[in-house]
Design a protein around this motif. Structure first.
Motif, PDB file in Angstrom:
ATOM      1  N   UNK A   1       0.739  -1.278   0.021  1.00  0.00           N
ATOM      2  CA  UNK A   1       0.002  -0.108   0.017  1.00  0.00           C
ATOM      3  C   UNK A   1       0.821   1.163  -0.037  1.00  0.00           C
ATOM      4  N   UNK A   2       0.592   2.258  -1.081  1.00  0.00           N
ATOM      5  CA  UNK A   2       1.424   3.318  -1.042  1.00  0.00           C
ATOM      6  C   UNK A   2       0.697   4.591  -0.487  1.00  0.00           C
ATOM      7  N   UNK A   3      -0.773   4.661  -0.928  1.00  0.00           N
ATOM      8  CA  UNK A   3      -1.702   5.607  -0.627  1.00  0.00           C
ATOM      9  C   UNK A   3      -3.131   5.188  -0.677  1.00  0.00           C
ATOM     10  N   UNK A   4      -4.098   5.850  -0.053  1.00  0.00           N
ATOM     11  CA  UNK A   4      -5.436   5.527  -0.119  1.00  0.00           C
ATOM     12  C   UNK A   4      -6.361   6.862   0.135  1.00  0.00           C
ATOM     13  N   UNK A   5      -7.492   6.598  -0.329  1.00  0.00           N
ATOM     14  CA  UNK A   5      -8.547   7.819  -0.160  1.00  0.00           C
ATOM     15  C   UNK A   5     -10.016   7.345  -0.319  1.00  0.00           C
ATOM     16  N   UNK A   6     -10.844   8.070   0.522  1.00  0.00           N
ATOM     17  CA  UNK A   6     -12.109   7.937   0.230  1.00  0.00           C
ATOM     18  C   UNK A   6     -12.533   8.973  -0.403  1.00  0.00           C
ATOM     19  N   UNK A   7     -13.358   8.668  -1.448  1.00  0.00           N
ATOM     20  CA  UNK A   7     -13.681   9.744  -2.492  1.00  0.00           C
ATOM     21  C   UNK A   7     -15.126   9.759  -2.812  1.00  0.00           C
ATOM     22  N   UNK A   8     -15.793  10.937  -2.917  1.00  0.00           N
ATOM     23  CA  UNK A   8     -17.098  11.143  -3.471  1.00  0.00           C
ATOM     24  C   UNK A   8     -16.833  11.369  -5.002  1.00  0.00           C
ATOM     25  N   UNK A   9     -17.462  10.256  -5.757  1.00  0.00           N
ATOM     26  CA  UNK A   9     -17.522  10.346  -7.010  1.00  0.00           C
ATOM     27  C   UNK A   9     -18.181  11.208  -8.057  1.00  0.00           C
ATOM     28  N   UNK A  10     -19.048  11.999  -7.427  1.00  0.00           N
ATOM     29  CA  UNK A  10     -19.726  12.889  -8.085  1.00  0.00           C
ATOM     30  C   UNK A  10     -19.161  14.284  -8.271  1.00  0.00           C
ATOM     31  N   UNK A  11     -18.569  14.600  -7.076  1.00  0.00           N
ATOM     32  CA  UNK A  11     -17.881  15.835  -7.165  1.00  0.00           C
ATOM     33  C   UNK A  11     -16.430  15.856  -7.150  1.00  0.00           C
ATOM     34  N   UNK A  12     -15.779  14.548  -6.755  1.00  0.00           N
ATOM     35  CA  UNK A  12     -14.230  14.432  -7.121  1.00  0.00           C
ATOM     36  C   UNK A  12     -13.649  14.687  -5.764  1.00  0.00           C
ATOM     37  N   UNK A  13     -14.227  15.154  -4.656  1.00  0.00           N
ATOM     38  CA  UNK A  13     -13.839  15.317  -3.295  1.00  0.00           C
ATOM     39  C   UNK A  13     -13.125  14.270  -2.509  1.00  0.00           C
ATOM     40  N   UNK A  14     -12.040  14.429  -2.066  1.00  0.00           N
ATOM     41  CA  UNK A  14     -11.472  13.344  -1.278  1.00  0.00           C
ATOM     42  C   UNK A  14     -12.044  13.870   0.169  1.00  0.00           C
ATOM     43  N   UNK A  15     -12.705  12.659   0.914  1.00  0.00           N
ATOM     44  CA  UNK A  15     -13.459  12.823   2.203  1.00  0.00           C
ATOM     45  C   UNK A  15     -12.273  12.530   3.240  1.00  0.00           C
ATOM     46  N   UNK A  16     -11.305  11.797   2.725  1.00  0.00           N
ATOM     47  CA  UNK A  16     -10.163  11.478   3.754  1.00  0.00           C
ATOM     48  C   UNK A  16      -9.086  10.916   2.640  1.00  0.00           C
ATOM     49  N   UNK A  17      -7.783  11.178   3.170  1.00  0.00           N
ATOM     50  CA  UNK A  17      -6.529  10.506   2.493  1.00  0.00           C
ATOM     51  C   UNK A  17      -5.580  10.096   3.438  1.00  0.00           C
ATOM     52  N   UNK A  18      -4.617   9.240   2.938  1.00  0.00           N
ATOM     53  CA  UNK A  18      -3.360   8.835   3.828  1.00  0.00           C
ATOM     54  C   UNK A  18      -2.275   8.277   2.680  1.00  0.00           C
ATOM     55  N   UNK A  19      -1.130   8.516   3.309  1.00  0.00           N
ATOM     56  CA  UNK A  19       0.055   8.052   2.390  1.00  0.00           C
ATOM     57  C   UNK A  19       0.311   8.753   1.370  1.00  0.00           C
ATOM     58  N   UNK A  20       0.889   8.418   0.212  1.00  0.00           N
ATOM     59  CA  UNK A  20       1.234   9.159  -0.954  1.00  0.00           C
ATOM     60  C   UNK A  20       0.383   9.140  -1.998  1.00  0.00           C
TER      61      UNK A  20
END
Length: 135
Positions: free
Chosen positions: A17-36
């Motif tokens: 694992x290098x990086x991860x995100x939870x994304x809202x796909x309609x707006x493209x907004x990252x709700x949370x991110x971690x890593x690279x």
């Protein structure tokens, strides 16, 4: 049930694992991110992966028809579960999260191809998506 931060921390325990995100796909907004981030910007990556996820989720060509067993055995569409992109050096997994209020969220996991295990990552992301609590 883990929240977004706990979900991302757990995703980062996967091999490679290098990086991860939870994304809202309609707006493209990252709700949370971690890593690279693959391109150095979590916001840009969220917008780009959201565009791809939106395309996959909205196309009927990717929804598998199945018989529902009801009168006349009419077929209904099964939504896309996940999207997998492979490059020479990495895997990108986007797992859709079903919620009571909206299905416009997915988990994006970026794995190094040499260290990552695609099958294990898909299984673990499915479990994370099923347990993710979005409030």
């Amino acid at each position: 049930m883990p929240g977004i931060d706990e979900c991302l921390l757990e995703a980062m325990t996967l091999p490679g694992a290098r990086g991860a995100a939870v994304v809202e796909w309609i707006s493209g907004l990252a709700l949370g991110t971690i890593g690279d981030s693959p391109n150095g910007s979590h916001e840009t990556t969220a917008a780009e992966t959201a565009e791809l996820a939106r395309m996959a989720a909205e196309q009927t060509a990717f929804a598998a028809p199945v018989a529902d067993g009801g009168p006349g055995d009419a077929a209904k569409a099964v939504p896309v579960e996940d999207v997998v992109i492979t490059t020479p050096t990495a895997y990108h997994l986007m797992r859709f999260v079903e919620t009571a209020f909206d299905n416009g969220v997915f988990i994006h996991l970026w794995l190094g191809r040499d260290e990552g295990n695609l099958a294990l990552a898909r299984i673990r992301l499915r479990d994370l998506a099923d347990r993710l609590a979005l409030i």
